[in-house]
Design a protein around this motif. Sequence first.
Motif, mmCIF file in Angstrom:
data_model
loop_
_atom_site.group_PDB
_atom_site.id
_atom_site.type_symbol
_atom_site.label_atom_id
_atom_site.label_comp_id
_atom_site.label_asym_id
_atom_site.label_seq_id
_atom_site.Cartn_x
_atom_site.Cartn_y
_atom_site.Cartn_z
ATOM 1 N N LEU A 21 5.149 3.402 -1.211
ATOM 2 C CA LEU A 21 5.993 2.382 -0.916
ATOM 3 C C LEU A 21 6.156 0.933 -1.803
ATOM 4 O O LEU A 21 5.086 0.439 -2.105
ATOM 5 C CB LEU A 21 5.785 1.649 0.478
ATOM 6 C CG LEU A 21 6.047 2.911 1.771
ATOM 7 C CD1 LEU A 21 5.717 2.236 3.119
ATOM 8 C CD2 LEU A 21 7.611 3.142 1.845
ATOM 9 N N PRO A 22 7.033 0.516 -2.181
ATOM 10 C CA PRO A 22 7.260 -0.842 -2.712
ATOM 11 C C PRO A 22 6.476 -1.824 -1.740
ATOM 12 O O PRO A 22 6.363 -1.710 -0.495
ATOM 13 C CB PRO A 22 8.527 -1.262 -2.891
ATOM 14 C CG PRO A 22 9.344 -0.369 -1.873
ATOM 15 C CD PRO A 22 8.573 0.826 -1.638
ATOM 16 N N LYS A 23 5.788 -2.998 -2.133
ATOM 17 C CA LYS A 23 4.862 -3.708 -1.249
ATOM 18 C C LYS A 23 5.883 -4.422 -0.085
ATOM 19 O O LYS A 23 5.339 -4.658 0.956
ATOM 20 C CB LYS A 23 4.248 -4.742 -1.904
ATOM 21 C CG LYS A 23 5.055 -5.726 -2.793
ATOM 22 C CD LYS A 23 3.990 -6.673 -3.643
ATOM 23 C CE LYS A 23 4.624 -7.522 -4.629
ATOM 24 N NZ LYS A 23 3.813 -8.379 -5.154
ATOM 25 N N PRO A 27 4.675 -1.972 6.267
ATOM 26 C CA PRO A 27 4.761 -2.490 7.560
ATOM 27 C C PRO A 27 3.787 -3.485 8.026
ATOM 28 O O PRO A 27 2.620 -3.406 7.778
ATOM 29 C CB PRO A 27 4.540 -1.172 8.393
ATOM 30 C CG PRO A 27 3.963 -0.297 7.682
ATOM 31 C CD PRO A 27 4.079 -0.662 6.168
ATOM 32 N N ILE A 28 4.000 -4.400 8.756
ATOM 33 C CA ILE A 28 3.365 -5.454 9.476
ATOM 34 C C ILE A 28 4.092 -5.467 10.902
ATOM 35 O O ILE A 28 5.229 -5.999 11.136
ATOM 36 C CB ILE A 28 3.258 -6.968 8.757
ATOM 37 C CG1 ILE A 28 2.595 -6.759 7.663
ATOM 38 C CG2 ILE A 28 2.570 -7.839 9.574
ATOM 39 C CD1 ILE A 28 2.449 -8.014 6.522
ATOM 40 N N CYS A 104 8.517 -11.439 -2.382
ATOM 41 C CA CYS A 104 8.413 -10.639 -1.164
ATOM 42 C C CYS A 104 7.178 -10.498 -0.398
ATOM 43 O O CYS A 104 7.213 -9.780 0.642
ATOM 44 C CB CYS A 104 9.122 -9.339 -1.569
ATOM 45 S SG CYS A 104 7.827 -8.263 -2.606
ATOM 46 N N ASP A 105 6.165 -11.045 -0.792
ATOM 47 C CA ASP A 105 4.883 -10.708 -0.218
ATOM 48 C C ASP A 105 4.196 -11.862 0.590
ATOM 49 O O ASP A 105 3.088 -11.954 0.766
ATOM 50 C CB ASP A 105 3.815 -10.354 -1.145
ATOM 51 C CG ASP A 105 3.723 -11.031 -2.376
ATOM 52 O OD1 ASP A 105 4.379 -12.366 -2.430
ATOM 53 O OD2 ASP A 105 2.918 -10.805 -3.389
ATOM 54 N N CYS A 221 -1.715 -7.859 9.369
ATOM 55 C CA CYS A 221 -1.539 -6.708 10.520
ATOM 56 C C CYS A 221 -2.367 -7.320 11.879
ATOM 57 O O CYS A 221 -1.768 -7.228 12.937
ATOM 58 C CB CYS A 221 -1.989 -5.498 9.930
ATOM 59 S SG CYS A 221 -0.941 -4.749 8.528
ATOM 60 N N GLU A 222 -3.577 -7.980 11.528
ATOM 61 C CA GLU A 222 -4.410 -8.270 12.573
ATOM 62 C C GLU A 222 -3.692 -9.509 13.588
ATOM 63 O O GLU A 222 -4.084 -9.494 14.422
ATOM 64 C CB GLU A 222 -5.829 -8.504 12.221
ATOM 65 C CG GLU A 222 -6.680 -7.237 11.823
ATOM 66 C CD GLU A 222 -7.993 -7.635 10.995
ATOM 67 O OE1 GLU A 222 -7.983 -8.811 10.860
ATOM 68 O OE2 GLU A 222 -8.632 -6.610 10.763
#
Length: 239
Positions: A21-23, A27-28, A104-105, A221-222
Motif C-alpha cells: 500500500l502507499p503510505k 489504516p489508522i 500525507c503522513d 494506531c494505539e
Amino acid sequence: MDAVIMTGGKGTRLAPYTQVLPKGLMPIGGTPLLAHIVRQLHHYGFTSITMACGYLSNLIQAYFMDGSDWGVDIRYVTEAKPLGTVGALKQVEGLDDGFLVINCDVLTSLNLQEFAEFHRQRGSVLTIASQQKSIKSSLGVLHIDGEEVVGFEEKPSHSVHVSMGIYMMSTKVMEMIPDNQFFDVPDLIAALLRARHPVRHFENDAYWLDVGTPNDYFTACEQYEEMAPLLHPGEAYGQ
C-alpha cells in the motif's frame, strides 16, 4: 479553499508495509491516513483538493475517486519521477492565492482554519506550521575556547522549532519552482529568503505525529481512539 496533499513518496521508512500500500492508505483506526486528512480538510472548509501522486497512485485514485463521498472535489496530478514536496506543485493549475499544502503522513489536530487565517492576515508568501521540540544529543558535548576545554555537557537537550509538514502558500511560490526538477521545502525557503519574501511560522501545541516509521505508525494506531475527538471535531464524539 484549495489544498494540495503530497502523497507521491514511496514510504521507504514504513517498509515492508508500503510494498503493498502507499503510505497514505495505511489504516489508522480502520480508516486510511489520507481519509483522515480529507475529512479534516472538509471540516475546515478546504473543499477543492489536489492529490499529488506517484507511487501506487492507481490505488489512491481508486479509493477516493472524485471525492464526492467525502463532500469534496478531488483531482489528481501524477509525478513521472520524484519532484519533492514543492516541485510537484508546478503541475497543479488554478490554485487560489492562499492554498494549503500538507504531507500525507501527518496526523494532527491543528485547526487548519486558524492556520489559514494567520497566513492571510500576515501577508506571508509561505507560512510553516511549527512546534517547539526538545532534541536530545546522543553524544557528550565539549565547550571549548581554542584548545582549552571550558565546559562539558553529557548528552544535552536543545529546544528547536520543527516543521509539521503543513504549509500555507501564496501562488507567488510558483515563480520560484523550476520545471520538472526535484525541489523540496528547504530549497523553497532558501529561494524565498534570497528574494526577501516574507516567510513566517505558526507555532502551536496541537496533537501532531509524523507517521513516517513503523514505530510512529504503531503509536498512531494505539493513540487513535483517545485522540479521535480532537482529530475529527464535530463528528460522532459528543461534540
